[in-house]
Write an enzyme that holds these catalytic residues in place. Structure first.
Site, PDB file in Angstrom:
ATOM      1  N   GLN A 132      -4.949  -1.359   9.454  1.00  0.00           N
ATOM      2  CA  GLN A 132      -4.898  -2.720   8.904  1.00  0.00           C
ATOM      3  C   GLN A 132      -5.605  -3.685   9.860  1.00  0.00           C
ATOM      4  O   GLN A 132      -5.271  -3.760  11.045  1.00  0.00           O
ATOM      5  CB  GLN A 132      -3.431  -3.128   8.694  1.00  0.00           C
ATOM      6  CG  GLN A 132      -3.241  -4.472   8.027  1.00  0.00           C
ATOM      7  CD  GLN A 132      -3.707  -4.492   6.567  1.00  0.00           C
ATOM      8  OE1 GLN A 132      -3.527  -3.534   5.831  1.00  0.00           O
ATOM      9  NE2 GLN A 132      -4.321  -5.586   6.166  1.00  0.00           N
ATOM     10  N   LYS A 146       0.843  -1.209   0.000  1.00  0.00           N
ATOM     11  CA  LYS A 146       0.000   0.000   0.000  1.00  0.00           C
ATOM     12  C   LYS A 146       0.877   1.258   0.000  1.00  0.00           C
ATOM     13  O   LYS A 146       0.620   2.205  -0.744  1.00  0.00           O
ATOM     14  CB  LYS A 146      -0.938  -0.005   1.220  1.00  0.00           C
ATOM     15  CG  LYS A 146      -2.088  -0.983   1.051  1.00  0.00           C
ATOM     16  CD  LYS A 146      -2.861  -1.234   2.334  1.00  0.00           C
ATOM     17  CE  LYS A 146      -3.906  -2.316   2.078  1.00  0.00           C
ATOM     18  NZ  LYS A 146      -4.566  -2.804   3.290  1.00  0.00           N
ATOM     19  N   ASP A 202     -11.273   3.278   3.892  1.00  0.00           N
ATOM     20  CA  ASP A 202     -11.735   1.886   3.842  1.00  0.00           C
ATOM     21  C   ASP A 202     -13.264   1.811   3.732  1.00  0.00           C
ATOM     22  O   ASP A 202     -13.815   0.761   3.418  1.00  0.00           O
ATOM     23  CB  ASP A 202     -11.297   1.149   5.123  1.00  0.00           C
ATOM     24  CG  ASP A 202     -10.231   0.105   4.855  1.00  0.00           C
ATOM     25  OD1 ASP A 202     -10.027  -0.255   3.682  1.00  0.00           O
ATOM     26  OD2 ASP A 202      -9.606  -0.349   5.835  1.00  0.00           O
TER      27      ASP A 202
END
Ligand code: NDP
Length: 299
Positions: free
Chosen positions: A97, A53, A120
């Site tokens: 995460q 990422k 997200d």
């Protein structure tokens, strides 16, 4: 006609668009999109995801920050970091995460992220916007958003009236992908572990999205001839043909059988997977555009 939907190639197309839109934002406004990724613990798979990422973010010209915290970090310390990132004008997207260690309340952490930086798309505000059809200002979770781009770049933007069956109802994939298909005017059925006659339900699908996590659950004769299949599942199975103890990845759909009937199908790997990171970059870009008072570009 090419049946295989090349997720890797389409993800690269998205990346090219994001890079160019990022460069335009920087030159027009001076705003550099900023992405912060927070990871707790040493899980090797998560470390690999997070590293890629960061690498992708830098390729897009973004300001990229990573916070790596030890396994024993407490919830208060994590919330303090999120609070700092919420207030940092150089950061437009925050990603924590998952999964988090069991001593941390995942829900509490996600809801602590500023919804305007929730790239997200898991904050209730963004979930609510998505289900209300407020797509212009919502952040949509990356895997479902990537699945829609695969569909629209394969079938065209107008999916109106198509029968879509989504197998799986998780908050991360199944439900948001169903909301997006509904917003695209499909007739949507959501199937799950209690669905009766799943094979018959799947046979009604012009678009079949599988997000289950069961290797090759969906058989070739469950596929309507000419259907388009998006296989989100990623399952590791033994592959003795590759040598002792070897494994390989397969989807939730039996690809070799399904390819005999489907018009279009995503492979695993190389289908939905590469889209997820590309859409994280696209969401970060959108957050930066919005912070500059501009409308987020449509991909
Ligand atoms: P979850 O385990 O959260 O959800 C699985 C869903 O499948 C549930 O709704 C469950 O039903 C349903 N289900 C389970 N067994 C059956 C069955 N036999 N028949 C019908 N439905 C069933 O998984 P996720 O949504 O998080 O992930 C799904 C898959 O997608 C996984 O393989 C995951 O690795 C992959 N994935 C891939 C990503 C990518 O980037 N490519 C990103 C995210 C996920 P119920 O609700 O009734 O229990």
């Amino acid at each position: 006609m090419e049946q295989r939907i090349d997720g890797k190639a389409i993800a690269e197309e998205v990346m090219v668009e994001v890079k160019s839109l990022s460069a335009r934002l920087i030159s027009d406004t001076g705003v550099v999109p900023g992405l912060a990724v927070v990871i707790i613990g040493e899980d090797p798979a998560s470390q690999v995801y997070v590293a890629s990422k960061g690498k992708r973010a830098r390729e897009c010209g973004f300001h990229s920050v990573q916070h790596t915290l030890s396994d024993d970090t407490n919830q208060q310390a994590l919330l303090a970091i999120i609070d700092d990132l919420n207030n940092d004008p150089a950061i437009h997207g925050i990603l924590v995460q998952l999964p988090l260690p069991s001593h941390i309340d995942e829900g509490k952490v996600i809801q602590a992220i500023n919804p305007d930086k929730d790239v997200d798309g898991f904050h209730y505000i963004n979930v609510g916007k998505l289900t209300s059809g407020e797509l212009g200002t919502a952040f949509v979770p990356c895997t479902p958003a990537g699945s829609m781009i695969l569909l629209q770049r394969t079938l065209g933007r107008d999916l109106s009236g198509l029968n879509a069956v989504v197998v799986g109802r998780s908050n991360i994939v199944g439900k948001p992908v169903a909301s997006l298909l509904l917003a695209a005017n499909c007739t949507v059925t959501i199937a799950h572990s209690r669905t009766k006659n799943l094979d018959e339900v799947c046979r009604t699908a012009d678009i079949l999205v599988a997000a289950v996590g069961r290797p090759k659950l969906i058989k070739g004769d469950w596929i309507k001839p000419g259907a388009t299949i998006i296989d989100v599942g990623v399952n590791r199975i033994p592959a003795p043909e590759r040598g002792e103890g070897k494994t390989r990845l397969v989807g939730d759909v039996d690809y070799d059988e399904a390819v005999e009937r489907a018009a279009h199908i995503t492979p695993v790997p190389g289908g939905v997977g590469p889209m997820t990171i590309a859409l994280l970059m696209a969401n970060t870009l959108s957050a930066a555009y919005r912070s500059a008072g501009l409308e987020a570009p449509k991909l």
